[in-house]
Enzyme design. Structure first.
Site, PDB file in Angstrom:
ATOM      1  CG  ASP A   1      -5.982   0.698  -0.675  1.00  0.00           C
ATOM      2  OD1 ASP A   1      -5.167   1.636  -0.598  1.00  0.00           O
ATOM      3  OD2 ASP A   1      -5.961  -0.288   0.099  1.00  0.00           O
TER       4      ASP A   1
ATOM      5  CB  SER B   1      -0.962  -0.047   1.190  1.00  0.00           C
ATOM      6  OG  SER B   1      -1.921   0.963   1.131  1.00  0.00           O
TER       7      SER B   1
END
EC number: 5.4.2.10
Length: 447
Positions: free
Chosen positions: A246, A103
């Site tokens: 995301d 991430s």
């Protein structure tokens, strides 16, 4: 059993160090394959996506070996955003989806996230079951049931086409100049493509990944890069994604940043006015600002809080039937469109509001006045537990008493790094600083 491998968002760590080794990835793949095998026939499939880290190649190959050894057929998507894996797991009728990404973490880290056949991240229970299989003997498939692996060349294109369907039919982005910062990450091709195809003039930065530069001075952990580009090009809006896309932060035309709380406030108010906000509630974590809670209450809406982690936001949404939630960090979950946080689709909802209202980004991204909030991180040594120290507990109790009725204190361990996160909110900024500094000093001494 206690969980040792899985944190709040899959398995994560430094590449080539436990647990992010090729050996562990192979065992995780084999264990997940065994967990999802419904019978002995060789007809199961798993989709694997990744971001742009160099270690993604190693982990992708190791996972593939483990999965095929237990009879799973593997479909390799290459670099795609995390929400694309959730979407394609369902679309391709797969039993399992895997995203290889850490991430927003630096390039030397990596992680493995699992999605079930419904496209949602696995529950704590399922992850615990897989971890138990990892710790035991993993039964391989018979030679005639070993799985196959295949590259899927149009995975990104499928996601791009789907993402465009979430934008209001008949609307376009003509006349809007948009900066999109892809963090040299998984959306480096998909995000600019979607915005350009919808008619925007796109200035793309963070779109030259080399395996080492993901999140390095760009992306949602460094929104100043996007802000500088917005000002340089006179753009109407900046979209700052993280390494796996995301999460998102919005930069308005003045270069000011809006976090996930402001984006959620805008969407909640608009959806409620349109009769689209199910349950008249927004789901957010304990980290979201008190100002967001006050904003919602003023409109007859509720804020449902969960522990930190977008998976827990999603669990609460599914449990109660809510369709909007997220985190202050920029994970925006819209279950009408996606099974996990989707930074690009959230940004498109913001752009839709601009197109429909004609308002500037600065107006739409300032929905409420935040209560002053301060967050500091304290790193601690592996195996240490500074929060259990009596001195630390005493300082925290004193801070809570001092802020009673006028603010709050939240202390927690990070689920992905050896950090203690010290956060407080208070109307009086002097008191806020003193409270946080006292707690940080106590934790540092104990650590």
């Amino acid at each position: 059993m206690s969980r040792k491998l899985f944190g709040t968002d899959g398995v994560r760590g430094r590449a080539n160090f436990h647990p992010m080794t090729a050996e562990m990835a192979l065992r995780l793949g084999a264990a997940a394959g065994r967990f999802f095998r419904r019978d002995g026939r060789n007809r199961h499939r798993v989709v694997i996506g990744k971001d742009t880290r160099l270690s993604g190649y190693m982990l992708e190959n190791a996972l593939t070996a483990g999965l095929t050894s237990t009879g799973m057929n593997v479909l390799l998507l290459g670099p795609v955003p995390t929400p694309a894996v959730g979407y394609l797991t369902r679309s391709m009728r797969a039993d399992l989806g895997i995203m290889i990404s850490a991430s927003h973490n630096p390039a030397e880290d990596n992680g493995i996230k699992f999605f079930g056949p419904d496209g949602f991240k696995l529950s704590d229970h399922a992850e615990t079951e897989i971890e138990a299989i990892v710790a035991g003997e993993i039964e391989p498939a018979q030679p005639d049931n070993i799985g196959r692996a295949k590259r899927i060349d149009d995975g990104r294109g499928r996601y791009v086409e789907y993402a465009k369907t979430t934008f209001p039919a008949g609307q376009r982005l003509d006349g809007l100049k948009v900066v999109v910062d892809c963090a040299h990450g998984a959306a480096y091709r998909a995000a600019p493509e979607v915005l350009w195809e919808l008619g925007a003039e796109v200035i793309a930065i963070g779109v030259e990944p080399n395996g080492f530069n993901i999140n390095d001075g760009v992306g949602s952990t460094h929104p100043e890069a996007c802000a500088a580009a917005v000002l340089e090009h006179g753009a109407h809006l900046g979209i700052s994604l993280d390494g796996d896309a995301d999460r998102v932060l919005i930069i308005d035309e003045t270069g000011r940043m809006a976090d996930g709380d402001q984006i959620m406030a805008l969407l909640a108010a608009r959806w409620a006015a349109q009769g689209r906000l199910r349950g008249e509630a927004l789901v957010a974590t304990v980290m979201s600002n008190l100002g967001l809670e006050h904003f919602l209450h003023g409109r007859g809406l509720r804020l449902e809080r969960t522990r930190v982690g977008d998976r827990y936001v999603v669990e609460k949404m599914r449990e109660a039937g809510f369709n909007l939630g997220g985190e202050q960090s920029g994970h925006i979950v819209m279950t009408d469109y996606a099974t996990t946080g989707d930074g690009l689709i959230a940004a498109m909802q913001f752009l839709a509001a601009m197109a429909e209202t004609g308002d500037k980004a600065s107006r739409l991204s300032s929905q409420f006045e935040p209560v002053p909030q301060l967050l500091k991180n304290v790193r601690y040594a592996a195996g240490a537990d500074p929060l259990s120290a009596d001195a630390v507990r005493a300082v925290i109790a004193g801070a809570e008493a001092r802020l009673a009725g006028s603010g709050r204190v939240l202390i927690r361990k990070s689920g992905t790094e050896p950090l203690i996160r010290v956060m407080a909110e208070a109307e009086d900024e002097t008191v806020l600083r003193e409270v946080v500094e006292d707690i940080v000093a106590a934790v540092e001494k104990a650590a």
